[in-house]
Design a protein around this motif. Structure first.
Motif, mmCIF file in Angstrom:
data_model
loop_
_atom_site.group_PDB
_atom_site.id
_atom_site.type_symbol
_atom_site.label_atom_id
_atom_site.label_comp_id
_atom_site.label_asym_id
_atom_site.label_seq_id
_atom_site.Cartn_x
_atom_site.Cartn_y
_atom_site.Cartn_z
ATOM 1 N N ARG A 126 0.825 -1.205 0.000
ATOM 2 C CA ARG A 126 0.000 0.000 0.000
ATOM 3 C C ARG A 126 0.858 1.253 0.000
ATOM 4 O O ARG A 126 0.517 2.263 -0.612
ATOM 5 C CB ARG A 126 -0.936 -0.002 1.215
ATOM 6 C CG ARG A 126 -2.136 -0.933 1.039
ATOM 7 C CD ARG A 126 -3.053 -0.849 2.244
ATOM 8 N NE ARG A 126 -3.558 0.500 2.437
ATOM 9 C CZ ARG A 126 -4.615 1.023 1.802
ATOM 10 N NH1 ARG A 126 -5.275 0.295 0.914
ATOM 11 N NH2 ARG A 126 -5.013 2.247 2.054
ATOM 12 N N LYS A 127 1.983 1.201 0.674
ATOM 13 C CA LYS A 127 2.874 2.354 0.666
ATOM 14 C C LYS A 127 3.454 2.587 -0.722
ATOM 15 O O LYS A 127 3.647 3.737 -1.139
ATOM 16 C CB LYS A 127 3.999 2.154 1.689
ATOM 17 C CG LYS A 127 3.544 2.323 3.137
ATOM 18 C CD LYS A 127 4.719 2.225 4.091
ATOM 19 C CE LYS A 127 4.276 2.499 5.517
ATOM 20 N NZ LYS A 127 5.388 2.455 6.477
ATOM 21 N N MET A 128 3.745 1.512 -1.444
ATOM 22 C CA MET A 128 4.255 1.675 -2.801
ATOM 23 C C MET A 128 3.178 2.232 -3.722
ATOM 24 O O MET A 128 3.455 3.001 -4.637
ATOM 25 C CB MET A 128 4.769 0.334 -3.331
ATOM 26 C CG MET A 128 6.087 -0.096 -2.701
ATOM 27 S SD MET A 128 6.795 -1.568 -3.466
ATOM 28 C CE MET A 128 5.734 -2.833 -2.801
ATOM 29 N N VAL A 129 1.912 1.868 -3.465
ATOM 30 C CA VAL A 129 0.818 2.396 -4.278
ATOM 31 C C VAL A 129 0.591 3.868 -3.972
ATOM 32 O O VAL A 129 0.365 4.687 -4.876
ATOM 33 C CB VAL A 129 -0.475 1.589 -4.019
ATOM 34 C CG1 VAL A 129 -1.668 2.258 -4.689
ATOM 35 C CG2 VAL A 129 -0.312 0.171 -4.537
ATOM 36 N N SER A 157 13.133 4.044 1.355
ATOM 37 C CA SER A 157 13.002 4.252 -0.085
ATOM 38 C C SER A 157 12.108 3.191 -0.704
ATOM 39 O O SER A 157 11.887 2.110 -0.136
ATOM 40 C CB SER A 157 14.380 4.211 -0.742
ATOM 41 O OG SER A 157 14.949 2.917 -0.602
ATOM 42 N N LEU A 158 11.613 3.513 -1.879
ATOM 43 C CA LEU A 158 10.725 2.599 -2.579
ATOM 44 C C LEU A 158 11.432 1.302 -2.944
ATOM 45 O O LEU A 158 10.845 0.213 -2.843
ATOM 46 C CB LEU A 158 10.183 3.280 -3.843
ATOM 47 C CG LEU A 158 9.248 2.433 -4.723
ATOM 48 C CD1 LEU A 158 7.995 2.071 -3.953
ATOM 49 C CD2 LEU A 158 8.883 3.200 -5.990
ATOM 50 N N GLU A 159 12.700 1.391 -3.356
ATOM 51 C CA GLU A 159 13.439 0.194 -3.751
ATOM 52 C C GLU A 159 13.632 -0.746 -2.566
ATOM 53 O O GLU A 159 13.461 -1.964 -2.679
ATOM 54 C CB GLU A 159 14.801 0.591 -4.340
ATOM 55 C CG GLU A 159 14.743 1.287 -5.683
ATOM 56 C CD GLU A 159 14.279 2.730 -5.566
ATOM 57 O OE1 GLU A 159 14.246 3.261 -4.413
ATOM 58 O OE2 GLU A 159 13.933 3.329 -6.600
ATOM 59 N N LYS A 160 13.997 -0.198 -1.393
ATOM 60 C CA LYS A 160 14.175 -1.042 -0.218
ATOM 61 C C LYS A 160 12.861 -1.676 0.221
ATOM 62 O O LYS A 160 12.814 -2.843 0.609
ATOM 63 C CB LYS A 160 14.763 -0.213 0.930
ATOM 64 C CG LYS A 160 16.230 0.118 0.772
ATOM 65 C CD LYS A 160 16.756 0.786 2.026
ATOM 66 C CE LYS A 160 18.257 1.049 1.901
ATOM 67 N NZ LYS A 160 18.805 1.694 3.119
ATOM 68 N N ARG A 161 11.810 -0.888 0.163
ATOM 69 C CA ARG A 161 10.505 -1.420 0.566
ATOM 70 C C ARG A 161 10.102 -2.576 -0.353
ATOM 71 O O ARG A 161 9.511 -3.568 0.085
ATOM 72 C CB ARG A 161 9.467 -0.303 0.539
ATOM 73 C CG ARG A 161 8.141 -0.696 1.176
ATOM 74 C CD ARG A 161 7.176 0.461 1.188
ATOM 75 N NE ARG A 161 7.600 1.478 2.139
ATOM 76 C CZ ARG A 161 7.841 2.744 1.811
ATOM 77 N NH1 ARG A 161 7.716 3.130 0.561
ATOM 78 N NH2 ARG A 161 8.209 3.617 2.722
ATOM 79 N N GLU A 162 10.419 -2.473 -1.622
ATOM 80 C CA GLU A 162 10.108 -3.538 -2.568
ATOM 81 C C GLU A 162 10.905 -4.807 -2.254
ATOM 82 O O GLU A 162 10.380 -5.921 -2.327
ATOM 83 C CB GLU A 162 10.396 -3.068 -3.996
ATOM 84 C CG GLU A 162 9.956 -4.042 -5.067
ATOM 85 C CD GLU A 162 10.152 -3.484 -6.459
ATOM 86 O OE1 GLU A 162 9.923 -4.217 -7.432
ATOM 87 O OE2 GLU A 162 10.539 -2.299 -6.577
ATOM 88 N N VAL A 163 12.179 -4.640 -1.878
ATOM 89 C CA VAL A 163 13.001 -5.790 -1.501
ATOM 90 C C VAL A 163 12.454 -6.444 -0.241
ATOM 91 O O VAL A 163 12.364 -7.683 -0.140
ATOM 92 C CB VAL A 163 14.469 -5.349 -1.295
ATOM 93 C CG1 VAL A 163 15.288 -6.500 -0.704
ATOM 94 C CG2 VAL A 163 15.075 -4.897 -2.614
ATOM 95 N N PHE A 164 12.059 -5.649 0.750
ATOM 96 C CA PHE A 164 11.513 -6.202 1.985
ATOM 97 C C PHE A 164 10.227 -6.992 1.697
ATOM 98 O O PHE A 164 10.015 -8.068 2.275
ATOM 99 C CB PHE A 164 11.213 -5.083 2.988
ATOM 100 C CG PHE A 164 12.425 -4.294 3.395
ATOM 101 C CD1 PHE A 164 13.706 -4.792 3.200
ATOM 102 C CD2 PHE A 164 12.288 -3.031 3.978
ATOM 103 C CE1 PHE A 164 14.829 -4.067 3.582
ATOM 104 C CE2 PHE A 164 13.408 -2.315 4.363
ATOM 105 C CZ PHE A 164 14.672 -2.825 4.154
ATOM 106 N N GLU A 165 9.414 -6.435 0.825
ATOM 107 C CA GLU A 165 8.152 -7.123 0.488
ATOM 108 C C GLU A 165 8.414 -8.457 -0.200
ATOM 109 O O GLU A 165 7.734 -9.458 0.076
ATOM 110 C CB GLU A 165 7.315 -6.186 -0.395
ATOM 111 C CG GLU A 165 6.033 -6.801 -0.913
ATOM 112 C CD GLU A 165 6.227 -7.351 -2.311
ATOM 113 O OE1 GLU A 165 5.638 -8.408 -2.606
ATOM 114 O OE2 GLU A 165 6.955 -6.735 -3.097
#
Length: 507
Positions: free
Chosen positions: A346-349, A364-372
């Motif tokens: 949801r944060k990325m959206v 950052s968006l990239e780190k959040r994507e890796v965590f997901e």
């Protein structure tokens, strides 16, 4: 004297007569009905003075016929079928009446949605028919017929869930015109036949244990329970233990059991894949989103969050540090990880919505994507390692608030088949464990083949052919992290979370 004799013969002749009826009705055709009744001439010869009684049959009625045993049996079978048909009709009326009422028998309109009512009906039917499935034995014919009959009633609803599709129609003048026709919805058209096939495979697998005689079951209260090969020390104490011969099962029986286990395992994987896809396409309820904490750290906890966000991440090492000693703790771990995945997605959206304070973060968006991606990898391993575990809070919430009847049928049908397949696999494992405990001569290769999915590494499960002895540890972890992307479906999931419906989802 001669005169008297002639009179007596004339009297006997008069007792021989013929009755004839003719149908004089012009509209009745040319049929003639005649009956001749004769007195015995033997009586005349012996001088008997009494004549046999006459039986006159009505011309429009056929003589009574005696019924054979075969006719009686056929009549009884026809009456039984008619009686069963009436009982089935009454049961069908009751089933669909409850569905229409939404499980609210008062009729006050306070019932659940049609989708949830249908999902509950399929779940309750499976629970009443299959139960615990405590033994490897065929289903009784009556229960098998009931299951096939009633599940077909509930699945019949999907025949009328349709979508529009373009089609060509040829006019009388030879020109073609494009029109819209209806057809069964694509997801139902693909998955319902597949689930029926999996259903038949599971029942057929149980049927193959009909003539087995090498192992038996001993109840807990039986005097022979002390001599059973495998003592049950888990929480399912009510399931009978297995007893095998002192010298163990034959090699043919071991191969048969292993083959059946492999077949059921394939059914389990297919049912899990369908169920996961249907749940993935279901919309996340607003009530679940409102209950989430403001960030992933709050959902996971500090220690778990640090373990996921380290530079070099190994999912197997992460799970080795978690306490999974009970089902409750495993479900709690699933709930925390799923909540963090929803939060991060949801944060990325909403990355452009800076005014939304609860979702604002310095990550950052990239780190959040890796965590997901890492969290989804852990979740995938948990689902494969513990297929019989209870549903998570997110899954329960989706099922409860789902309004799509087609998705409700697919989810519930695949879920009960997944549960039945896991139960059958567990019963097969009970027999194999009893055999190992009895003969103590399993080879390392047999032990490896009979190991559950739960002991596999991520590379084994995903089919990665990596030689760990020839790879550097850091390079291996990077490969795992890169290839874990295969298990994600970012685009459609992001659209679902962001309020945009996925092209494959039906709401």
């Amino acid at each position: 004297m001669v005169r008297a004799s002639e009179q007596e013969q004339e009297s006997y002749r008069s007792r021989l007569f013929n009755f004839k009826w003719r149908n004089n009705d012009n509209n009745a055709g040319k049929q003639a009905k005649s009956i001749s009744v004769e007195s015995g001439l033997d009586e005349a010869a012996t001088g008997s003075q009494e004549a046999e009684p006459l039986t006159i049959i009505h011309p429009n009625k056929a003589p009574p016929l005696s019924r054979s045993a075969a006719d009686e049996a056929a009549l009884a079978a026809a009456q039984a079928r008619e009686k069963q048909l009436l009982a089935d009709m009454e049961q069908m009326k009751e089933r669909f009446s409850k569905l229409l009422l939404g499980e609210d028998n008062s009729g006050g309109g306070k019932g659940v949605s049609s989708a949830l009512a249908l999902s509950n009906a399929i779940t309750n039917l499976a629970a009443s028919v299959f139960g615990e499935q405590r033994r490897l034995e065929p289903m009784p014919a009556e229960r098998r017929a009931r299951w096939r009959r009633e599940i077909d009633w509930l699945l019949a609803v999907t025949d009328y869930v349709v979508e529009f599709a373009p089609s060509q129609q040829k006019n009388k003048d030879g020109t073609n015109m494009e029109i819209m026709t209806t057809r069964q919805r694509t997801d139902l058209h693909m998955n319902i036949p597949a689930l029926k096939k999996l259903d038949a495979m599971l029942i057929d697998c149980l049927e193959k244990f009909k003539d087995q005689s090498e192992f038996s079951y001993v109840s807990k209260d039986s005097p022979d329970s002390e001599n059973a090969n495998a003592k049950r020390n888990d929480d399912k104490w009510w399931i009978p233990t297995v007893k095998v011969p002192p010298d163990g099962l034959s090699e043919a029986s071991r191969r048969f059991l292993q083959y059946q286990k492999d077949c059921v395992n394939q059914v389990l994987k297919a049912a899990m894949a369908i169920n996961a896809q249907v749940l993935f396409e279901m919309e996340i309820p607003e009530s679940y989103i409102d209950s989430l904490p403001k960030n992933g750290r709050a959902s996971l906890g500090d220690q778990m969050y640090r373990n996921i966000t380290v530079d070099w991440f190994d999912p197997d090492q992460f799970l080795s540090t978690m306490d999974m000693s009970s089902e409750h703790k495993i479900v709690d771990l699933k709930n925390r990880i799923e909540a963090s995945i929803v939060i991060w997605k949801r944060k990325m959206v909403h990355k452009d919505s800076k005014s939304a304070a609860p979702w604002a973060s310095g990550v950052s968006l990239e780190k959040r994507e890796v965590f997901e991606e890492r969290a989804e990898t852990i979740l995938l391993i948990l689902k494969q390692r513990y297929p019989g575990i209870s549903q998570s809070s997110l899954d329960i919430s989706k099922i409860q608030f789902n309004k799509d009847v087609g998705q409700a049928v697919l989810e519930s049908y695949s879920r009960i088949l997944e549960s039945l397949a896991y139960t059958v696999m567990s019963r097969i494992d009970d027999v194999l464990e009893a055999d190992r405990a009895g003969n103590k001569r399993s080879t390392p290769r047999e032990t490896e083949d009979e190991t559950l999915v739960g002991s596999m590494t991520l590379s084994d499960f995903m089919g990665w052919d990596l030689d760990q002895s020839k790879k550097d540890t850091s390079d291996d972890l990077l490969v795992k992290e890169k290839l874990s992307v295969v298990t994600t479906k970012k685009t459609s999931y992001l659209e679902t979370l962001g309020g945009v419906r996925s092209p494959t989802a039906r709401h």
